[in-house]
Motif scaffolding. Structure first.
Motif, PDB file in Angstrom:
ATOM      1  N   TRP A 256       0.824  -1.217   0.000  1.00  0.00           N
ATOM      2  CA  TRP A 256       0.000   0.000   0.000  1.00  0.00           C
ATOM      3  C   TRP A 256       0.854   1.261   0.000  1.00  0.00           C
ATOM      4  O   TRP A 256       0.437   2.294  -0.536  1.00  0.00           O
ATOM      5  N   LYS A 257       2.055   1.166   0.553  1.00  0.00           N
ATOM      6  CA  LYS A 257       2.969   2.313   0.515  1.00  0.00           C
ATOM      7  C   LYS A 257       3.245   2.725  -0.930  1.00  0.00           C
ATOM      8  O   LYS A 257       3.174   3.919  -1.276  1.00  0.00           O
ATOM      9  N   TYR A 258       3.545   1.743  -1.774  1.00  0.00           N
ATOM     10  CA  TYR A 258       3.872   2.059  -3.167  1.00  0.00           C
ATOM     11  C   TYR A 258       2.627   2.216  -4.030  1.00  0.00           C
ATOM     12  O   TYR A 258       2.649   2.944  -5.031  1.00  0.00           O
ATOM     13  N   ALA A 259       1.541   1.576  -3.650  1.00  0.00           N
ATOM     14  CA  ALA A 259       0.292   1.716  -4.404  1.00  0.00           C
ATOM     15  C   ALA A 259      -0.227   3.148  -4.347  1.00  0.00           C
ATOM     16  O   ALA A 259      -0.792   3.657  -5.323  1.00  0.00           O
ATOM     17  N   LYS A 260      -0.025   3.806  -3.200  1.00  0.00           N
ATOM     18  CA  LYS A 260      -0.518   5.178  -3.031  1.00  0.00           C
ATOM     19  C   LYS A 260       0.062   6.135  -4.060  1.00  0.00           C
ATOM     20  O   LYS A 260      -0.538   7.172  -4.353  1.00  0.00           O
ATOM     21  N   GLU A 261       1.217   5.793  -4.594  1.00  0.00           N
ATOM     22  CA  GLU A 261       1.911   6.690  -5.520  1.00  0.00           C
ATOM     23  C   GLU A 261       1.605   6.369  -6.979  1.00  0.00           C
ATOM     24  O   GLU A 261       2.265   6.900  -7.871  1.00  0.00           O
ATOM     25  N   THR A 262       0.627   5.516  -7.214  1.00  0.00           N
ATOM     26  CA  THR A 262       0.249   5.161  -8.585  1.00  0.00           C
ATOM     27  C   THR A 262      -1.152   5.679  -8.889  1.00  0.00           C
ATOM     28  O   THR A 262      -1.931   5.964  -7.969  1.00  0.00           O
ATOM     29  N   PRO A 263      -1.508   5.775 -10.161  1.00  0.00           N
ATOM     30  CA  PRO A 263      -2.868   6.219 -10.515  1.00  0.00           C
ATOM     31  C   PRO A 263      -3.941   5.172 -10.227  1.00  0.00           C
ATOM     32  O   PRO A 263      -5.123   5.436 -10.435  1.00  0.00           O
ATOM     33  N   PHE A 264      -3.532   4.015  -9.723  1.00  0.00           N
ATOM     34  CA  PHE A 264      -4.481   2.923  -9.501  1.00  0.00           C
ATOM     35  C   PHE A 264      -4.854   2.739  -8.030  1.00  0.00           C
ATOM     36  O   PHE A 264      -5.570   1.793  -7.691  1.00  0.00           O
ATOM     37  N   TYR A 265      -4.383   3.638  -7.170  1.00  0.00           N
ATOM     38  CA  TYR A 265      -4.573   3.433  -5.734  1.00  0.00           C
ATOM     39  C   TYR A 265      -6.048   3.301  -5.355  1.00  0.00           C
ATOM     40  O   TYR A 265      -6.441   2.347  -4.663  1.00  0.00           O
ATOM     41  N   GLU A 266      -6.870   4.237  -5.790  1.00  0.00           N
ATOM     42  CA  GLU A 266      -8.284   4.196  -5.418  1.00  0.00           C
ATOM     43  C   GLU A 266      -8.960   2.941  -5.960  1.00  0.00           C
ATOM     44  O   GLU A 266      -9.808   2.333  -5.293  1.00  0.00           O
ATOM     45  N   GLU A 267      -8.585   2.556  -7.156  1.00  0.00           N
ATOM     46  CA  GLU A 267      -9.147   1.340  -7.753  1.00  0.00           C
ATOM     47  C   GLU A 267      -8.752   0.100  -6.951  1.00  0.00           C
ATOM     48  O   GLU A 267      -9.569  -0.809  -6.730  1.00  0.00           O
TER      49      GLU A 267
END
Length: 316
Positions: A256-267
């Protein structure tokens, strides 16, 4: 010199691959040069652009379309199902990397359901010697009795040395010089070995005796039977327990640390929130379904153990 890193993905896996790529970029050394190549057959232009945007001046993101003719002999049949559950051609792409990219004598392959928490260059600098590839023992199966039995009885290998193919340091020159792909295709077309993890079984069998076993921190997997490693270099959310489907998965904070920095986090958060308990139960049941395959493969006259007993050359 560039450090080549390969992923193989289908379009629906883009959001997970983006998290892995972002983690690789964030832990890269700006003094090095990296080329990340996504092997694919159906990646959309939108997803290509989103992945490419995660690169930077020293991490270059490229895409390579796999020609259908190249993989045509690998058929959609039950022997080639991943985890005895479904067919996906992308699991086989990694085997073709050395031949498709002759400019590289060494390369790294990693699955998309990973995060990289250390500089991947450290892994690339592994001295392979005469080994065909470096990889980590598959820790996810060591406490699954039926899987251990499968490895002993069907591939006829030592479970403690059976590697997971989600992270590979490939001796690409040796693959080419010794005809790995020709040998793989010959075995595939001749025997159609019935496998639980097709690409992985072939790599373990063909590489038997010439696999460099790496520090397990380079393929750390969530495991309900063990404590998490304190300093993972690469985390692999193997099998069915993904942090976007299950909460309280080992190593989920890294994801989740790295997911937050992608355009796909909310998805990705929505995918976790909307995943039902029924779907989670089905995922757990898939493990039992996968293990049922041991019962049929152990008596198959054309399984690995029986073919080797007849004197067929399997390993290079």
């Amino acid at each position: 010199m560039t450090i080549p890193v390969f992923y193989s993905i289908s379009d629906d896996f883009t959001k997970y691959a983006a998290v892995s790529l972002n983690s690789l970029v964030k832990n890269s050394n700006p003094e090095n040069d990296y080329t990340v190549i996504f092997l694919n057959q159906d990646l959309s232009k939108e997803h290509e652009d989103q992945l490419a945007a995660l690169g930077n001046d020293h991490v270059h993101v490229e895409f390579f379309h796999i020609d259908e003719k190249l993989v045509k002999p690998i058929q959609d049949r039950k022997e080639n199902y991943l985890r005895a559950d479904f067919f996906t051609m992308s699991i086989f792409y990694r085997l073709f990397i050395p031949d498709l990219f002759p400019q590289y004598d060494k390369a790294i392959y990693i699955d998309s359901d990973t995060v990289v928490t250390d500089d991947i260059a450290k892994l690339y600098n592994t001295e392979l010697g005469n080994n065909l590839f470096g990889a980590c023992t598959d820790s996810s199966i060591q406490y699954v009795d039926k899987m251990v039995k499968y490895i002993k009885d069907v591939p006829d290998l030592d479970p403690k040395k059976y590697i997971n193919s989600g992270m590979l340091v490939l001796n690409s020159k040796a693959f080419r010089d010794e005809g790995f792909i020709a040998h793989f295709m010959d075995l595939l077309e001749k025997y159609h070995f019935d496998c639980i993890a097709p690409d992985q079984d072939y790599l373990n069998e063909i590489g038997d005796g010439r696999i460099l076993h790496l520090d397990p921190r380079w393929d750390a997997m969530p495991n309900e039977n063990t404590e998490p490693l304190p300093n993972p270099g690469l985390i692999h959310y193997n099998l069915f327990f993904k942090p976007w489907h299950f909460d309280n998965v080992q190593y989920q904070d890294y994801f989740w640390k790295y997911a937050k920095e992608t355009p796909f986090y909310e998805e990705l958060r929505a995918e976790l929130d909307n995943y039902t308990d029924e779907e989670r139960s089905e995922d757990r049941a898939k493990l039992d379904h996968m293990l049922e395959k041991e019962d049929s493969t152990v008596v198959d006259p054309n399984n690995w153990a029986h073919v080797k007993a007849k004197g067929e050359r399997i390993k290079l």
